[in-house]
Design an enzyme around this catalytic site. Structure first.
Site, PDB file in Angstrom:
ATOM      1  N   CYS A 400     -12.378  -8.647   2.882  1.00 51.64           N
ATOM      2  CA  CYS A 400     -11.332  -8.414   3.880  1.00 51.64           C
ATOM      3  C   CYS A 400     -11.905  -8.477   5.286  1.00 51.64           C
ATOM      4  O   CYS A 400     -11.184  -8.767   6.238  1.00 51.64           O
ATOM      5  CB  CYS A 400     -10.648  -7.076   3.636  1.00 51.64           C
ATOM      6  SG  CYS A 400     -11.767  -5.671   3.678  1.00 51.64           S
ATOM      7  N   HIS A 801     -11.337  -0.697   4.510  1.00 55.17           N
ATOM      8  CA  HIS A 801     -10.565  -1.933   4.391  1.00 55.17           C
ATOM      9  C   HIS A 801     -10.243  -2.442   5.790  1.00 55.17           C
ATOM     10  O   HIS A 801     -10.034  -1.660   6.715  1.00 55.17           O
ATOM     11  CB  HIS A 801      -9.281  -1.644   3.616  1.00 55.17           C
ATOM     12  CG  HIS A 801      -8.368  -2.823   3.466  1.00 55.17           C
ATOM     13  ND1 HIS A 801      -8.800  -4.036   2.988  1.00 55.17           N
ATOM     14  CD2 HIS A 801      -7.047  -2.972   3.738  1.00 55.17           C
ATOM     15  CE1 HIS A 801      -7.778  -4.873   2.959  1.00 55.17           C
ATOM     16  NE2 HIS A 801      -6.706  -4.244   3.416  1.00 55.17           N
TER      17      HIS A 801
END
Length: 983
Positions: A400, A801
Site C-alpha cells: 500500500c 496502512h
C-alpha cells in the site's frame, strides 16, 4: 362431521363386537389401505393413518395385532422411502411413536429407516407462507425429528450412520436439489459430547473433498434460519474452528464470503438472532487477513442499529451492545477506511466502546491458528470499475505504500500527461514501466490493476518484500531513480549522436524533443533539465551568518520534497522568559517579530540547548524524548509534545492549537541558532562561533511535495514511533520564493515569522544589511493548490496502512482559487493564537461546495468519491490516520504543455497512447471480458479447484489484494506474536 361420527361408530363396534372387528380389521385391509387407499382417499392421505391407528387401539389385546405390527414395520420403511410430504410423514411418525412395535426391527432395517427418514426430511418444503401454516409446518418437522431422537436413544448404533447420511445429503453437489433447512431440527438431538470426535473425523477424512465440505458448511449456515433450532451455531462454529485447525483456509474464506451477508441478515429476526450473532462474530473476528468480509456487511450496519434502537426492548439493547463491540473490533483491525466507517461511527456514538486492550484480546483469541498472505480464493470479486471511473491498485502484499504514492503521482495531471506522451518504444527503462502503469490506470476496464512489474522494478533493494515500508522513502527513491535514469539516457544519446549513430534511446529522445514534451515553462532554466526536475525540482539556499563577525556563507541545493519537522507549539501565555530575553538580543541583527509561536526565539533559545537538539533530532527522525530532557515547569509546551512510552501505544499529546502545514513551513524556513555542541566553524574568525542558519526557497517546483516528519526514533524500544498530532491542510498554500538576491543580502526568515511585506522597506533593509549589501529583494508568494494527500493509518512506520486522497488539478486551477491568494498567504502564528480556525477555512468550504465529487479516495483496489471536508477531518475522526505526504500544484502554470492539441485525439485531456501500449490494454480488456464470462460459468467449480492450504511464507507475485499489516493501523496489535502480515 362424517369422519367424527364414523369414528364414534367404529369405536363402538370394536369395543362391543371385538371378534367381528378383529376379523374385519385384518392384514389384507391394512395393506390395501396403505397401498391403494380407500375410495376417493389416496393412500398418501394422513386420514388413512388415522384410521389404522384407531383400529390398532381397538385390537391391542387381540393376538392378530402382532401380524399387523410385522406388516407395519415393512410398510413404514416403504412409506419413508417414498419421500412423504410433511403432513403424512408427521402422521406416520406419530403412529410409530404411539406404537413403537411398528418400528422396523433389526439393525439393518432400523438403520435403513433412520437414513431414509433423514432423506425424507431433506425433501420437506413448506406449503404456505402465512404464520399459521408455518407454525403447522414447524410442528410437523418437530414430530419427525422427535421420532429420530427416540430411535437414536433406543439404538445408539444408528446415530453415527444417520449423521453420515445427513452429511452426504448436505454435501452433495447436485444443483437440481437443495436440501431443506428442516434438517436443522436434527442438530439439537445430537449429543454435544460428540462434537470433538465428529468434527475431527470430518475435517481429516481424505475422502471428503473441499467442494463437498464447502457445500455442507454453507447449508449448515443456512440452518440458522430455522426457528427453535438449538445448538446449530455451536456446531457451525465448531466446524469452522476444526477446518482452521487443519489449515483448510480456502474453504473458510469461500464460505465466509458467500454467507456473511445471509448470517448478518438473520439478525433482523429475534427468534434466530442469538445463534446468528454468535456465528457472525466468529466469522468476522477469525477472518483477519482481509477486510473483504467485513466490508460486505458494512452497508447494512447502520439500518440494523437504528432498528435495534427503535425497538427499545431490553433484548434488542443487549444485542446492540454485542454488535457494537464487534463492529468496533473490526473497524480497529481494518482502520484506514473512513468513508465506509463514518456513518457507522455516527450511528453507534452513544454506545459504550470497548478498550483497546479488550479489542486486542478479542482479536488475538479469534485469529486462525495459522496465517499467510497466499490466499488463492481471496482475490476480490471484480465487477468492473467503480462509479468514479478510476482504477484501483491491487495490494501485492504490504504494497500500500507504493499504491498510495503511485495514485498521487497519477493524479498529478501535468506529470501524468508528460509521462503518457513520451515516445519510449524499444526502451526498457523504469520510466517506460511507469508509462505502462499510468496507461493501464487510465484505460483498463478492470476495477483494480496489479502493478507487479513496476513494483519489482521500482522497489528499493533494501526494502524487504512483503514488509511495510515508508512511503516517503519509496517516493524519494522512485523520483531519484527516474531522474538519474533520464540523465544517463540523455548522456548516452548525446554521445552517440555526436558519432552519428542513432540508437533506439537517442531516437526516443529526439522524438521527445520533437513533440516538445520537455518544453520549459518561462520560470524554468536549462532545457537539459529532466522531467522529474521540471515537475518536482526546486532549489533551496542555506545561509549561515556568524553572530560574531557577521560574515555569511551560502550553499544552494536541489530538492524534490521538503521534510517538515514538528516543533512544540507555544502561546503567549507560556513563553519561557529566556525566549523573551533572546528576542531582545535578536533585534540587533534580525527582523523584529511580535509573534513567538514559531519564531526562532521560541524554537532555539541561545541558552536552551536541549530544546535545540530536540528539534534537530526530529528533523533527522531522531527521538522526540529529547524535548523533555530537562523538565521545566515554565516550558509547558515542551512537555506537551513528549511522546509517552507506555509500552503499548505511542501517544502524542497535542497542544491547545491545531498545527497547520503553514506553521510547519514557517518553522522550516525560520532561522535556527547554531550554538553549544552545534556551533559553526567560522573561517573568518577561525574558531567555533554561535551562528544563525536560515533557509530560503529560491526556485519553486511545479509540484511541491511536503513530507510531515511524523516518525521519530525511540532509543529505548528501538523502534520509530509516530507523532499523532493533527495538522490542518490548507487548500491553498502560498510559498515564499526569493529568486534573485544579492549574495549577502538576506532577510533572515522575515517572511516566515509573520512580518508584513510592506515593512521590508528601505529603512528596514538598511537595518538588516549585515555587510553592506545593496537592496533586499522581497520574497514572492507563489500560490499552490492541494492536489493529493497520502495518509498513514497506524502508530508506527513498520506497521499500519497507507491510502491517499487526490483530485485532478491542472495548471489552470478550478475557478475561485487564485483570486483568494491575498487572503490565503502564510498567516502569522500570533494571529492564529486568537482565531479558532484558519483564514482559509471559509474559502475552502466554499470551494468544496462548488466542486462536488471532485476528490477521490484511493485505498488499494477500492476507489470512492469523497470530499475535501473528509480530508480535513480525517485525524479528528480517526486519531491514528494522519496526513503524511502532501502534493501541492503550482497555480497559473501549465509547464509549457499544450493540453488541447489540434489532433483532437486526447481522452479526458490525456494524450493519445503509443500503439504498443494501446494494443496491450486492448488485449487485456478482452481477456478481462473472457474472465468475466468464464467466471459466471464456473463459479461453482472454483472452490473445488482452489488449494485447500496456504502456500509457505516467502515472496510471491500472486499475493492477493488487501490492506497492509496485521493491525492495519490498529496500534501494533491484532496478532499477539506474528508481525508484518498482509491482510
Amino acid at each position: 362431521f362424517q369422519r367424527q361420527v364414523g369414528r364414534q361408530v367404529l369405536d363402538a363396534y370394536g369395543r362391543f363386537h371385538r371378534a367381528e372387528f378383529e376379523a374385519f380389521f385384518n392384514r389384507g385391509l391394512v395393506l390395501g389401505l396403505l397401498q391403494r387407499g380407500y375410495g376417493e382417499l389416496s393412500n398418501r392421505d394422513p386420514a388413512i393413518l388415522d384410521y389404522i391407528q384407531a383400529g390398532l387401539r381397538l385390537i391391542m389385546s387381540c393376538p392378530s395385532v402382532l401380524e399387523l405390527f410385522e406388516l407395519l414395520q415393512v410398510e413404514a420403511l416403504r412409506l419413508v422411502c417414498e419421500r412423504p410430504a410433511p403432513p403424512l410423514c408427521a402422521r406416520l411418525c406419530q403412529l410409530l411413536s404411539d406404537f413403537p412395535q411398528c418400528l422396523p426391527r433389526g439393525r439393518k432395517l432400523s438403520l435403513a429407516f433412520c437414513q431414509q427418514l433423514v432423506r425424507s426430511i431433506a425433501h420437506f418444503q413448506s406449503q404456505g407462507t402465512r404464520e399459521a401454516e408455518l407454525r403447522l409446518y414447524v410442528s410437523q418437522v418437530t414430530q419427525v425429528s422427535a421420532l429420530l431422537r427416540s430411535v437414536w436413544k433406543a439404538e445408539p448404533d444408528t446415530l453415527l450412520p444417520s449423521l453420515q447420511e445427513l452429511f452426504a445429503v448436505i454435501s452433495a453437489a447436485d444443483t437440481s436439489f437443495e436440501p431443506s433447512v428442516a434438517l436443522a431440527s436434527l442438530v439439537q438431538h445430537i449429543p454435544l459430547q460428540m462434537i470433538t470426535v465428529l468434527i475431527r473425523s470430518l475435517t481429516t477424512d481424505p475422502n471428503v473433498k473441499d467442494a463437498s465440505m464447502t457445500q455442507a458448511l454453507c447449508r449448515m449456515i443456512d440452518w440458522l434460519s430455522w426457528p427453535l433450532a438449538q445448538h446449530v451455531e455451536t456446531w457451525v462454529i465448531a466446524l469452522l474452528k476444526g477446518l482452521a485447525a487443519v489449515q483448510k483456509f480456502t474453504i473458510l474464506i469461500d464460505v465466509t464470503l458467500l454467507k456473511i451477508e445471509l448470517v448478518f441478515n438473520r439478525l433482523w429476526f429475534p427468534l434466530v438472532r442469538p445463534g446468528a450473532l454468535a456465528v457472525l462474530s466468529h466469522m468476522l473476528l477469525s477472518f483477519q487477513h482481509s477486510p473483504e468480509a467485513f466490508h460486505l456487511i458494512v452497508p447494512h450496519v447502520v439500518s440494523l442499529v437504528h432498528s435495534f434502537k427503535r425497538d427499545g426492548l431490553p433484548s434488542s439493547t443487549a444485542f446492540l451492545m454485542q454488535l457494537t463491540e464487534l463492529i468496533h473490533c473490526m473497524m480497529y483491525h481494518y482502520s484506514g477506511f473512513p468513508e465506509l466507517y463514518e456513518p457507522i461511527l455516527e450511528a453507534i456514538k452513544d454506545m459504550p466502546k470497548p478498550t483497546e486492550e479488550k479489542i486486542k484480546l478479542i482479536l488475538s483469541q479469534s485469529a486462525w491458528t495459522s496465517q499467510s498472505s497466499s490466499l488463492p480464493s481471496c482475490l476480490s470479486r471484480l465487477s468492473g470499475k467503480s462509479e468514479t471511473g478510476k482504477t484501483g491498485l491491487i495490494n501485492l502484499g504490504n504494497t500500500c505504500y507504493m499504491n498510495s504514492v503511485i495514485q498521487a503521482l497519477f493524479m498529478a495531471t501535468d506529470f501524468r500527461r508528460h509521462v503518457l506522451s513520451l515516445n519510449l518504444n524499444g526502451c526498457n527503462s523504469l520510466m517506460r514501466k511507469l508509462q505502462h502503469l499510468f496507461a493501464f490506470l487510465a484505460h483498463t476496464q478492470r476495477e483494480a490493476y496489479a502493478p507487479r512489474i513496476f513494483f519489482e522494478a521500482s522497489r528499493p533493494p533494501w526494502f524487504t518484500p512483503r514488509s511495510q515500508q515508508d512511503c516517503s522513502e519509496y517516493l524519494r527513491f522512485l523520483l531519484d531513480r527516474l531522474h538519474e535514469e533520464e540523465r544517463t539516457l540523455k548522456a548516452l544519446s548525446s554521445a552517440k549522436s555526436s558519432e552519428h549513430v542513432m540508437t533506439d534511446e537517442s531516437q526516443a529522445q529526439e522524438a521527445v524533443h520533437k513533440t516538445q514534451v520537455f518544453t520549459e515553462a518561462p520560470c524554468m532554466g536549462s532545457g537539459e533539465r529532466t522531467l522529474i526536475e521540471k515537475m518536482f525540482g526546486g532549489k533551496l539556499k542555506t545561509n549561515i551568518c556568524c553572530l560574531n563577525c557577521k560574515s555569511m556563507s551560502q550553499k544552494e541545493e536541489a530538492f524534490t520534497d521538503l521534510s517538515l519537522a514538528f516543533c512544540p507549539p507555544t502561546s503567549l501565555e507560556n513563553v519561557d522568559p529566556k525566549c523573551m530575553e533572546h528576542s531582545e538580543v535578536k533585534d540587533d541583527y534580525m527582523v523584529q517579530s511580535n509573534s513567538l509561536a514559531t519564531s526562532p526565539a521560541a524554537k532555539t533559545p541561545l541558552d536552551n540547548l536541549e530544546v535545540n537538539r530536540g528539534c534537530d533530532t526530529i528533523m533527522n527522525e531522531g527521538t522526540i524524548e529529547d524535548f523533555s530532557s530537562e523538565p521545566s515547569s515554565e516550558n509547558t509546551t515542551i512537555s506537551e509534545l513528549k511522546v509517552e512510552n507506555n509500552g503499548d501505544m505511542s501517544q502524542s499529546l497535542v497542544g491547545k492549537n491545531t498545527l497547520s502545514v503553514t506553521d510547519l513551513l514557517n518553522y522550516f524556513l525560520a532561522p535556527e541558532i547554531l550554538s553549544g555542541d552545534n556551533k559553526y566553524y567560522c573561517e573568518k574568525c577561525a574558531s567555533l562561533q554561535n551562528a544563525e542558519k536560515t533557509m530560503q526557497i529560491i526556485e519553486e517546483p511545479e509540484y511541491l511535495i511536503l513530507t510531515l516528519l511524523r516518525f521519530s526514533y525511540d532509543p529505548k524500544c528501538h523502534i520509530r514511533r509516530k507523532i499523532l498530532d493533527n495538522v490542518s491542510l490548507p487548500l491553498v498554500l502560498e510559498l515564499p520564493v526569493k529568486r534573485a538576491t544579492s549574495p549577502l543580502a538576506v532577510v533572515s526568515g522575515g517572511w516566515s515569522v509573520g512580518v508584513e511585506i510592506s515593512d521590508t522597506g528601505e529603512n528596514l533593509a538598511k537595518k538588516l544589511k549585515p555587510s553592506g549589501a545593496d537592496e533586499v529583494s522581497c520574497p514572492q508568494l507563489v500560490p499552490y493548490v492541494l492536489s493529493s494527500v497520502v495518509v498513514h493509518s497506524g502508530v508506527s512506520s513498520e506497521s499500519g496502512h497507507y491510502y491517499s486522497y487526490a483530485r485532478n488539478v491542472t495548471g489552470s486551477a478550478p475557478s475561485g482559487l487564485c483570486h483568494q491568494s491575498t487572503a490565503l498567504s502564510l498567516v502569522s502564528p500570533q494571529d492564529k493564537l486568537f482565531t479558532e480556525e484558519s483564514p482559509c477555512t471559509v474559502v475552502e468550504n466554499e470551494l468544496d461546495s462548488e466542486m462536488p465529487r471532485e476528490w477521490f479516495l484511493f485505498n488499494d483496489s477500492r476507489v470512492t468519491f469523497t470530499s475535501f471536508q473528509s480530508v480535513q477531518k480525517i485525524t479528528s475522526r480517526f486519531p491514528k490516520d494522519t496526513a503524511y505526504v502532501l502534493f501541492y500544484k503550482k497555480q497559473n502554470s501549465t509547464c509549457g504543455f499544450n493540453t488541447n492539441p489540434a489532433n483532437g485525439l486526447w481522452v479526458n485531456g490525456d494524450p493519445p497512447l503509443q500503439k504498443d501500449l494501446m494494443d496491450a490494454i486492448t488485449k487485456d480488456n478482452k481477456l478481462y471480458l473472457q474472465e468475466q464470462e468464464l467466471s459466471a460459468r464456473t463459479q461453482a467449480l472454483q472452490a473445488a479447484s482452489a488449494s485447500c492450504s496456504f502456500r509457505p511464507n516467502g515472496f510471491d507475485d500472486n499475493d492477493p489484494p488487501g490492506s497492509c499489516g496485521p493491525t492495519g493501523g490498529g496500534g501494533g496489535g491484532g496478532f499477539s506474536n506474528v508481525g508484518r502480515l498482509v491482510f
